[in-house]
Design an enzyme around this catalytic site. Structure first.
Site, PDB file in Angstrom:
ATOM      1  N   ASP A 252       0.695  -1.166   0.185  1.00 17.45           N
ATOM      2  CA  ASP A 252       0.016   0.001   0.097  1.00 17.45           C
ATOM      3  C   ASP A 252       0.920   1.349  -0.115  1.00 17.45           C
ATOM      4  OD1 ASP A 252      -1.894  -1.969   0.436  1.00 17.45           O
ATOM      5  OD2 ASP A 252      -2.546  -1.304   2.331  1.00 17.45           O
TER       6      ASP A 252
ATOM      7  N   TYR B 132       5.168  -9.336   8.796  1.00 21.39           N
ATOM      8  CA  TYR B 132       4.789  -7.628   8.886  1.00 21.39           C
ATOM      9  C   TYR B 132       4.456  -7.391  10.251  1.00 21.39           C
ATOM     10  CZ  TYR B 132       2.769  -8.163   3.942  1.00 21.39           C
ATOM     11  OH  TYR B 132       2.564  -8.545   2.605  1.00 21.39           O
TER      12      TYR B 132
ATOM     13  N   ARG C 264      -5.001  -5.643   6.476  1.00 17.45           N
ATOM     14  CA  ARG C 264      -5.987  -4.968   6.920  1.00 17.45           C
ATOM     15  C   ARG C 264      -7.480  -5.569   7.023  1.00 17.45           C
ATOM     16  NH1 ARG C 264      -7.564  -2.018   2.031  1.00 17.45           N
ATOM     17  NH2 ARG C 264      -6.021  -3.474   0.878  1.00 17.45           N
TER      18      ARG C 264
ATOM     19  N   ASP D 201      -8.138   0.842   6.768  1.00 15.19           N
ATOM     20  CA  ASP D 201      -6.983   1.384   7.303  1.00 15.19           C
ATOM     21  C   ASP D 201      -6.916   2.951   7.449  1.00 15.19           C
ATOM     22  OD1 ASP D 201      -6.377   2.841   4.730  1.00 15.19           O
ATOM     23  OD2 ASP D 201      -5.010   1.501   4.035  1.00 15.19           O
TER      24      ASP D 201
END
Length: 340
Positions: free
Chosen positions: A111, A139, A246, A153
């Site tokens: 992103d 992550y 997400r 988000d």
């Protein structure tokens, strides 16, 4: 958006790659580089020609550090421009040489609001990107309880707010097992998954009604809570391809009878490439630094993916225009390679 489907992205921002270039020899490419360098002054001729030849000989896979802000495609274009400028071949020259090609691409879209490891393929390394996508990724995600957004988000519009004061660290730790292993996950509406050839995110921005994609199987290898300071919680996630952080954070909020969105996202590892050890910062985006990184990173790859050094006369990648081949994680249901 982080994760998702595989794609081809050309330098013209189309989803089609440029038409097949006519291969040129390294000698022809070097001659073009020398001619370009000559326009920059006598003192630059030898060094620019040598750099151009070295750039065209690069082949393999390495990693860069993507900062927050640019999209993965924009970052790739920035990298390309820096390399071409260093070699003395500005983009204006490339439009006149459409049959010469320098291949460069990235695997595994991040992103624009995310940062971290972005794997880059150059030369014949672009053909190795698909194999990079099937490996695990790691992550660090910071979630915010009590707020839901349309994008899942912090970049989106708040669509719902719920209390979170009752949630404890033990509550979060107690539900993480439900999201570990082989699970089913519904992708976000704001994603690069496609409907009728168009990205869902594009359709959403136009105000069109978009139905959620059906849940699909994904894999979470490990999931742990690193920190909890309400309303914020930090997760360490290792997952397979096609997984959306997400969606995970949003689902955790719902499981806690509240809601949540991703505040910050960092990819710390993709396949064998780690953020701390392998990802080149922008001040290291030079031909020499990338050549060293390619040599170092070649030892990280499986033996069957190791690239033999091409002979100059056999290398169709020796050229001076750019073709971007951007791949994400999986093929679509119809087998077509799609973007994330």
């Amino acid at each position: 958006m982080a994760s998702a489907e595989a794609a081809a992205w050309s330098s013209s921002s189309s989803l089609e790659t440029d038409s097949a270039p006519v291969p040129e020899t390294a000698g022809t490419a070097a001659a073009a580089a020398v001619a370009a360098a000559a326009r920059m002054g006598p003192g630059a001729r030898v060094s620019k020609a040598a750099l151009a030849t070295k750039l065209l000989s690069l082949s393999g896979v390495f990693a860069v550090h993507k900062p927050k802000g640019p999209t993965s495609a924009e970052l790739l274009n920035r990298l390309k421009e820096k390399l071409l400028a260093e070699a003395g071949m500005p983009s204006a020259e490339l439009t006149k040489r459409k049959r010469q090609t320098l291949k460069i691409g990235h695997g595994g879209t991040l992103d624009s609001a995310a940062r971290g490891v972005l794997v880059i393929g150059i030369g014949r390394g672009t053909k190795m990107l698909t194999s990079m996508l099937s490996g695990s990724k790691r992550y660090t995600a910071i979630g915010e309880l009590g707020k839901a957004t349309d994008t899942l988000d912090s970049t989106g519009k708040v669509t719902e707010e719920k209390p979170y004061d009752q949630i404890t660290q033990e509550d979060i730790e107690g539900i993480l097992q439900k999201f570990t292993g082989n699970i089913m996950q519904v992708p976000p509406l704001y994603s690069a998954l496609k409907k009728d050839g168009q990205r869902l995110s594009t359709l959403m921005k136009r105000g069109e009604v978009v139905e959620a994609k059906p849940a699909r199987p994904v894999t979470v290898y490990s999931l742990s809570l690193q920190k909890f300071q309400p309303p914020f919680f930090t997760l360490d996630v290792e997952c397979g391809g096609g997984f959306y952080i997400r969606s995970l954070v949003s689902d955790i909020g719902k499981e806690l009878s509240s809601c949540a969105n991703v505040l910050e996202l960092t990819r710390t590892k993709q396949g064998p490439f780690t953020l701390d050890e392998h990802a080149l910062p922008e001040d290291k985006w030079t031909i020499d630094d990338i050549a060293q990184s390619l040599e170092h990173c070649s030892s990280l790859l499986p033996a069957e993916l190791a690239l033999k050094k091409p002979k100059p006369e056999d290398s169709p990648e020796h050229g001076l225009s750019c073709e971007h081949i951007t791949l994400n994680e999986t093929k679509g249901e119809d087998g077509e390679i799609k973007t994330c």
